[in-house]
Design an enzyme around this catalytic site. Structure first.
Site, PDB file in Angstrom:
ATOM      1  N   HIS A 178      37.795  33.818  -5.617  1.00  0.00           N
ATOM      2  CA  HIS A 178      38.241  32.618  -6.709  1.00  0.00           C
ATOM      3  C   HIS A 178      37.084  31.879  -7.378  1.00  0.00           C
ATOM      4  CE1 HIS A 178      38.084  29.868  -3.280  1.00  0.00           C
ATOM      5  NE2 HIS A 178      37.591  28.958  -4.315  1.00  0.00           N
ATOM      6  N   HIS A 240      31.368  34.420  -2.187  1.00  0.00           N
ATOM      7  CA  HIS A 240      31.237  33.600  -3.071  1.00  0.00           C
ATOM      8  C   HIS A 240      29.594  33.323  -3.491  1.00  0.00           C
ATOM      9  CE1 HIS A 240      35.310  32.667  -2.353  1.00  0.00           C
ATOM     10  NE2 HIS A 240      35.211  31.635  -1.625  1.00  0.00           N
TER      11      HIS A 240
HETATM   12  C1  BG6 Z   1      37.809  29.868   0.467  1.00  0.00           C
HETATM   13  C2  BG6 Z   1      37.353  29.654   1.871  1.00  0.00           C
HETATM   14  O1  BG6 Z   1      37.304  31.092   0.014  1.00  0.00           O
HETATM   15  O2  BG6 Z   1      36.908  28.786  -0.328  1.00  0.00           O
HETATM   16  C3  BG6 Z   1      37.566  28.240   2.499  1.00  0.00           C
HETATM   17  O3  BG6 Z   1      38.143  30.716   2.831  1.00  0.00           O
HETATM   18  C4  BG6 Z   1      36.935  27.296   1.663  1.00  0.00           C
HETATM   19  O4  BG6 Z   1      37.001  28.280   3.792  1.00  0.00           O
HETATM   20  C5  BG6 Z   1      37.315  27.466   0.204  1.00  0.00           C
HETATM   21  O5  BG6 Z   1      37.393  25.980   1.988  1.00  0.00           O
HETATM   22  C6  BG6 Z   1      36.480  26.533  -0.618  1.00  0.00           C
HETATM   23  O6  BG6 Z   1      36.988  26.657  -2.033  1.00  0.00           O
HETATM   24  P1  BG6 Z   1      36.554  25.726  -3.041  1.00  0.00           P
HETATM   25  O7  BG6 Z   1      37.321  26.061  -4.283  1.00  0.00           O
HETATM   26  O8  BG6 Z   1      37.264  24.276  -2.512  1.00  0.00           O
HETATM   27  O9  BG6 Z   1      35.153  25.346  -3.354  1.00  0.00           O
END
Ligand code: BG6
Length: 483
Positions: A178, A240
């Protein structure tokens, strides 16, 4: 978007569905971005009825404005089934057929695997065995969304890919990360490739080092079962952070489309040097926040890291010798994701004997989204003294349109059949090739697990590592757009 769509969300009672997927679908619907005819099949093991599920779901959703929820929720049907154990999948087939019969046409079927990663493979097999990978006669082929982490190492990722391609073609498979859907992440393309001024200085000739940070204030919350098997390295760094690193370092794609973008990203990920045992010893950190062992569903002697750091190098002429520090942790002092590019310090003859300041570019992914350039300026006064100042572009002040949530953007792309913001099979496998040796060394305790206090910026071992390199952590010091 006129064609009817049917989403099947496996793991509909889970954290991800409640926190991200349902809110994103609701937001798309409110903006009229879902087709006029759509259905959501919410599938999970708990035996809820439709009415009960529709009623309890909004209580768990992380959204502020629930107005019009009931109208939207009329399109959600709950199906008790177990996709890992192949239980009740016939109901799903009947449900899909019935919906399409009521339409008098086929719908675009979209399966979302929001289940625990260790059952992805079984779940995909179950879909195939129940012929759910087949399209409704004359209809479009179903699409499948797989969450990260995709596998837990190279071997399991390859095996998951084998299962997937048994039933689905590559253009039906959406491997989601994401972060790639975040507005600020997409803006890296515009920033780097739509502005002529950056490309000539984007190399080891001018860039000294790069820091990519994802810090979170939250702990593992209710996700202990998943997290304890996963850890920070597999949860965030493998996907990520390596994706962010690739976007910063990649060459310009020929076109803004999936094949071109993925090929350039892959080029970078493939060139990331695999660390030797001694590099892992001196260039990585694993740590756990104090109190982690007392969290729900965590094994009492768990060695799982909630903080991971690794220093990586890209072996290409452009990036040779530039360290990329990738770090992530939970229960830290605040939430911030940023990429900070530090430029080399030049010997300025003019300013001999004075403190000079290297330039920095901060790409602030979240919060206070924006891009900042730190420059040296003359401090007002009668003498020539330098001081660092910020030049900032902030989303909040430059645009008055709200930024769409990452999942909204990505779900829309799946409906439109656009894979440019999704990960490719090769990129995932190449990322595991970087991470596997580190995980193996960590398992052998080559790098001891240290601890850190919640509410700090991480373990001392991380500070020591960067200090030894003659550098310091730049995030959150260089946080921008604080208005
Ligand atoms: C997810 C992880 O992919 O990303 C989580 O599994 C994490 O552990 C989250 O909290 C963080 O996403 P964002 O969009 O809040 O930075």
């Amino acid at each position: 978007m006129a064609n009817p769509v049917i989403f099947v969300i496996f793991g509909a009672t889970g954290n991800l569905a409640k926190k991200r997927i349902f809110p994103a679908l609701f937001a798309l619907w409110k903006q009229n971005l879902l087709p006029p005819k759509f259905k959501i099949a919410a599938a999970a093991r708990t035996p809820f009825t439709n009415q009960v599920f529709r009623k309890i779901l909004p209580q768990h959703l992380e959204i502020e404005n629930k107005e019009r929820w009931d109208e939207f929720a009329a399109n959600i049907d709950y199906l008790p089934l177990d996709v890992a154990r192949d239980f009740n999948l016939k109901d799903l087939s009947l449900f899909l057929d019935d919906f399409e019969k009521s339409l008098g046409s086929c719908a675009q079927r979209i399966f979302y695997m929001a289940v625990a990663p260790d059952i992805f493979e079984k779940a995909v097999d179950t879909l195939g065995k129940n012929n759910l990978h087949q399209n409704c006669a004359h209809g479009k082929k179903p699409r499948i969304i797989i969450e990260k982490p995709f596998g837990r190492d190279l071997k399991s990722a390859q095996s998951l890919n084998v299962s997937l391609i048994k039933y689905f073609a590559q253009n039906q498979i959406y491997r989601i990360d994401h972060y790639l859907g975040k507005e600020t992440v997409q803006n890296i393309f515009a920033f780097r490739f739509a502005n002529e001024i950056f490309e000539p200085i984007w190399s080891n000739q001018y860039i000294e080092s790069v820091q990519v940070t994802t810090a979170e204030a939250i702990g593992v919350e209710t996700r202990g079962e998943f997290y304890d098997k996963t850890g920070a390295m597999r949860d965030i760094l493998q996907n990520h952070l390596i994706q962010l690193m690739a976007l910063v370092a990649m060459d310009a794609p020929e076109k803004f489309e999936a094949a071109s973008i993925n090929a350039k990203k892959l080029g970078i990920i493939k060139s990331i040097r695999k660390l030797s045992a001694s590099e892992i010893k001196t260039g990585t950190v694993r740590a756990q926040y104090e109190g982690y062992l007392l969290e729900e569903k965590i094994s009492p002697d768990s060695q799982t890291e909630t903080y991971a750091l690794t220093k990586l190098f890209i072996d290409t002429p452009r990036w040779q010798g530039v360290p990329f520090y990738l770090r992530t942790g939970k229960k830290l002092e605040g939430k911030v994701t940023s990429i900070i590019i530090q430029f080399k310090e030049k010997d300025h003859k003019l300013f001999e004997g004075q403190k000079t300041f290297p330039n920095h570019i901060t790409i602030q992914i979240q919060p206070n989204e924006g891009i900042g350039v730190q420059l040296a300026a003359k401090k007002p006064g009668l003498s020539m003294e330098l001081e660092p100042v910020d030049m900032e572009f902030c989303y909040k002040t430059s645009f008055d349109t709200p930024q769409p949530e990452a999942y909204e953007r990505l779900l829309l792309d799946v409906m439109l059949g656009d894979q440019s913001l999704f990960m490719s099979e090769e990129a995932i496998e190449e990322a595991w090739k970087i991470i596997d040796p580190i995980e193996e060394a960590w398992n052998k305790n080559l790098v001891p697990l240290t601890t850190y206090k919640p509410g700090t910026w991480g373990p001392k071992t991380a500070d020591d590592l960067i200090k030894k390199d003659g550098r310091r952590w730049l995030a959150p010091i260089l946080t921008i757009c604080k208005i």
